[in-house]
Write a protein that holds these residues in place. Structure first.
Motif, PDB file in Angstrom:
ATOM      1  N   SER A 155     -22.352   2.850 -34.719  1.00  0.00           N
ATOM      2  CA  SER A 155     -22.732   4.230 -34.413  1.00  0.00           C
ATOM      3  C   SER A 155     -21.511   5.125 -34.275  1.00  0.00           C
ATOM      4  N   TYR A 156     -20.352   4.539 -34.094  1.00  0.00           N
ATOM      5  CA  TYR A 156     -19.137   5.318 -33.909  1.00  0.00           C
ATOM      6  C   TYR A 156     -17.974   4.549 -34.500  1.00  0.00           C
ATOM      7  N   SER A 157     -16.792   5.089 -34.367  1.00  0.00           N
ATOM      8  CA  SER A 157     -15.626   4.437 -34.939  1.00  0.00           C
ATOM      9  C   SER A 157     -15.453   3.058 -34.302  1.00  0.00           C
ATOM     10  N   PRO A 158     -15.541   2.023 -35.074  1.00  0.00           N
ATOM     11  CA  PRO A 158     -15.622   0.678 -34.492  1.00  0.00           C
ATOM     12  C   PRO A 158     -14.267   0.038 -34.218  1.00  0.00           C
ATOM     13  N   SER A 159     -14.291  -0.938 -33.334  1.00  0.00           N
ATOM     14  CA  SER A 159     -13.216  -1.917 -33.260  1.00  0.00           C
ATOM     15  C   SER A 159     -13.716  -3.145 -34.005  1.00  0.00           C
ATOM     16  N   LEU A 160     -12.929  -3.603 -34.957  1.00  0.00           N
ATOM     17  CA  LEU A 160     -13.324  -4.731 -35.790  1.00  0.00           C
ATOM     18  C   LEU A 160     -12.280  -5.833 -35.706  1.00  0.00           C
ATOM     19  N   PHE A 161     -12.753  -7.051 -35.819  1.00  0.00           N
ATOM     20  CA  PHE A 161     -11.890  -8.216 -35.674  1.00  0.00           C
ATOM     21  C   PHE A 161     -12.245  -9.250 -36.742  1.00  0.00           C
ATOM     22  N   TRP A 162     -11.279 -10.118 -36.992  1.00  0.00           N
ATOM     23  CA  TRP A 162     -11.538 -11.379 -37.669  1.00  0.00           C
ATOM     24  C   TRP A 162     -11.035 -12.506 -36.753  1.00  0.00           C
ATOM     25  N   TYR A 163     -11.918 -13.496 -36.562  1.00  0.00           N
ATOM     26  CA  TYR A 163     -11.569 -14.693 -35.812  1.00  0.00           C
ATOM     27  C   TYR A 163     -11.703 -15.890 -36.752  1.00  0.00           C
ATOM     28  N   VAL A 164     -10.912 -16.930 -36.480  1.00  0.00           N
ATOM     29  CA  VAL A 164     -11.008 -18.177 -37.233  1.00  0.00           C
ATOM     30  C   VAL A 164     -11.357 -19.310 -36.276  1.00  0.00           C
ATOM     31  N   GLN A 165     -12.174 -20.228 -36.765  1.00  0.00           N
ATOM     32  CA  GLN A 165     -12.565 -21.386 -35.961  1.00  0.00           C
ATOM     33  C   GLN A 165     -12.359 -22.643 -36.788  1.00  0.00           C
ATOM     34  N   HIS A 166     -11.386 -23.446 -36.398  1.00  0.00           N
ATOM     35  CA  HIS A 166     -11.181 -24.727 -37.061  1.00  0.00           C
ATOM     36  C   HIS A 166     -12.155 -25.742 -36.469  1.00  0.00           C
ATOM     37  N   PRO A 167     -12.464 -26.801 -37.208  1.00  0.00           N
ATOM     38  CA  PRO A 167     -13.462 -27.777 -36.747  1.00  0.00           C
ATOM     39  C   PRO A 167     -13.179 -28.272 -35.332  1.00  0.00           C
ATOM     40  N   ASN A 168     -14.218 -28.214 -34.513  1.00  0.00           N
ATOM     41  CA  ASN A 168     -14.143 -28.693 -33.132  1.00  0.00           C
ATOM     42  C   ASN A 168     -13.083 -27.971 -32.306  1.00  0.00           C
ATOM     43  N   LYS A 169     -12.828 -26.726 -32.678  1.00  0.00           N
ATOM     44  CA  LYS A 169     -11.862 -25.918 -31.927  1.00  0.00           C
ATOM     45  C   LYS A 169     -12.524 -24.617 -31.488  1.00  0.00           C
ATOM     46  N   GLY A 170     -11.864 -23.926 -30.570  1.00  0.00           N
ATOM     47  CA  GLY A 170     -12.337 -22.600 -30.175  1.00  0.00           C
ATOM     48  C   GLY A 170     -11.971 -21.561 -31.214  1.00  0.00           C
ATOM     49  N   LEU A 171     -12.202 -20.309 -30.870  1.00  0.00           N
ATOM     50  CA  LEU A 171     -11.963 -19.196 -31.778  1.00  0.00           C
ATOM     51  C   LEU A 171     -10.565 -18.619 -31.570  1.00  0.00           C
ATOM     52  N   GLN A 172      -9.885 -18.376 -32.677  1.00  0.00           N
ATOM     53  CA  GLN A 172      -8.551 -17.792 -32.621  1.00  0.00           C
ATOM     54  C   GLN A 172      -8.576 -16.408 -33.262  1.00  0.00           C
ATOM     55  N   LEU A 173      -8.018 -15.431 -32.569  1.00  0.00           N
ATOM     56  CA  LEU A 173      -7.978 -14.069 -33.094  1.00  0.00           C
ATOM     57  C   LEU A 173      -6.963 -13.976 -34.234  1.00  0.00           C
ATOM     58  N   LEU A 174      -7.448 -13.546 -35.418  1.00  0.00           N
ATOM     59  CA  LEU A 174      -6.566 -13.369 -36.574  1.00  0.00           C
ATOM     60  C   LEU A 174      -5.968 -11.963 -36.586  1.00  0.00           C
ATOM     61  N   LEU A 175      -6.831 -10.963 -36.394  1.00  0.00           N
ATOM     62  CA  LEU A 175      -6.369  -9.579 -36.436  1.00  0.00           C
ATOM     63  C   LEU A 175      -7.444  -8.668 -35.851  1.00  0.00           C
ATOM     64  N   LYS A 176      -7.000  -7.425 -35.538  1.00  0.00           N
ATOM     65  CA  LYS A 176      -7.888  -6.434 -34.931  1.00  0.00           C
ATOM     66  C   LYS A 176      -7.616  -5.065 -35.534  1.00  0.00           C
ATOM     67  N   TYR A 177      -8.679  -4.322 -35.847  1.00  0.00           N
ATOM     68  CA  TYR A 177      -8.575  -2.940 -36.306  1.00  0.00           C
ATOM     69  C   TYR A 177      -9.007  -2.001 -35.189  1.00  0.00           C
ATOM     70  N   THR A 178      -8.158  -0.978 -34.949  1.00  0.00           N
ATOM     71  CA  THR A 178      -8.510  -0.011 -33.906  1.00  0.00           C
ATOM     72  C   THR A 178      -8.283   1.422 -34.336  1.00  0.00           C
ATOM     73  N   SER A 179      -8.200   1.704 -35.600  1.00  0.00           N
ATOM     74  CA  SER A 179      -8.075   3.038 -36.204  1.00  0.00           C
ATOM     75  C   SER A 179      -6.635   3.527 -36.304  1.00  0.00           C
ATOM     76  N   ALA A 180      -5.672   2.762 -35.836  1.00  0.00           N
ATOM     77  CA  ALA A 180      -4.276   3.183 -35.964  1.00  0.00           C
ATOM     78  C   ALA A 180      -3.827   3.136 -37.421  1.00  0.00           C
ATOM     79  N   ALA A 181      -4.301   2.167 -38.170  1.00  0.00           N
ATOM     80  CA  ALA A 181      -3.928   2.020 -39.580  1.00  0.00           C
ATOM     81  C   ALA A 181      -5.063   1.298 -40.274  1.00  0.00           C
ATOM     82  N   THR A 182      -5.348   1.698 -41.507  1.00  0.00           N
ATOM     83  CA  THR A 182      -6.488   1.088 -42.200  1.00  0.00           C
ATOM     84  C   THR A 182      -6.177  -0.314 -42.710  1.00  0.00           C
ATOM     85  N   LEU A 183      -4.901  -0.612 -42.959  1.00  0.00           N
ATOM     86  CA  LEU A 183      -4.512  -1.959 -43.389  1.00  0.00           C
ATOM     87  C   LEU A 183      -3.927  -2.674 -42.175  1.00  0.00           C
ATOM     88  N   VAL A 184      -4.570  -3.744 -41.797  1.00  0.00           N
ATOM     89  CA  VAL A 184      -4.179  -4.465 -40.587  1.00  0.00           C
ATOM     90  C   VAL A 184      -3.603  -5.815 -40.975  1.00  0.00           C
TER      91      VAL A 184
END
Lengths: 114, 112
Positions: free
Chosen positions: A28-57
């Protein structure tokens, strides 16, 4: 309401070739977007985050993502796949309310062929 | 800097029982969020605790409850377990409920 759609449930690439994992978002508004990776039997690791500062993250391990508002997309790319990249990848949007809880896509399983 | 830790790693319960899962937040973080990840799906938000108070809740029934302690560690309690509660339970910590959350390795719950 916020949501993400991952367009491929499974992507298979050869080692050394480019990776493209596709994600469209709805917000509904300017979003915060993320990509996370999950290796087998592991938790989630943050790969990157977009917050409107730059379109290429740029993220960790050579991954990057480009925010395209006109296409409501946030695709994840990497120039050259490595065997260690084989994992489940989740595109995520934040609801940006008090709790800032995260809405996950259904995931894309990346297979890297030697 | 200590990351997010969870215990136990695995747990097997029978239908109708109660379970408590534990999470220690990353050093310096005062917010803990809990997520349920069913097999083959993305995680779903259960609830969040910020400075010992519930700060948001997803679409989960009241038999899912939680606590946060003064040291910001947290518990997830599930009463009257159902077969569909079998899942990986993930906790994530953040500072002042920002949306940049760091996840623990999860607790795999199996309900028989």
């Amino acid at each position: 309401a916020q949501s993400v759609t991952q367009l491929d449930s499974h992507v298979s690439v050869s080692e050394g070739t480019p990776v493209l994992l596709r994600c469209n978002y709805s917000s509904s508004y300017s979003p915060s977007l993320f990509w996370y990776v999950q290796h087998p039997n592991k938790g989630l690791q943050l790969l990157l985050k977009y917050t409107s500062a730059a379109t290429l993250v740029k993220g960790i391990n050579g991954f990057e993502a480009e925010f395209k508002k006109s296409e409501t997309s946030f695709h994840l790319t990497k120039p050259s796949a490595h065997m260690s990249d084989a994992a489940e990848y989740f595109c995520v949007v934040s609801d940006q309310t008090g709790a800032n809880n995260l809405f996950f896509g259904t995931g894309t399983r990346l297979t890297v062929i030697p | 800097e200590t990351g997010v830790t969870q215990s136990p790693t695995h747990l097997i319960k029978t239908r109708g029982q109660q379970v408590t899962l534990r999470c220690s937040s990353q050093s310096g973080h005062n917010t803990v969020s809990w997520y349920q990840q069913a097999l083959g799906q993305g995680p779903q938000f259960i609830f969040q605790y910020y400075r010992e108070e519930e700060n948001g809740r997803g679409n989960f029934p009241p038999r899912f409850s939680g606590l946060q302690f003064p040291n910001y560690s947290s518990e997830l309690n599930v009463n009257a377990l159902e077969l569909d509660d079998s899942a990986l339970y993930l906790c994530a910590s953040s500072l002042d409920h920002t949306d940049t959350q760091y996840f623990g390795p999860g607790t795999r719950l199996t309900v028989l």
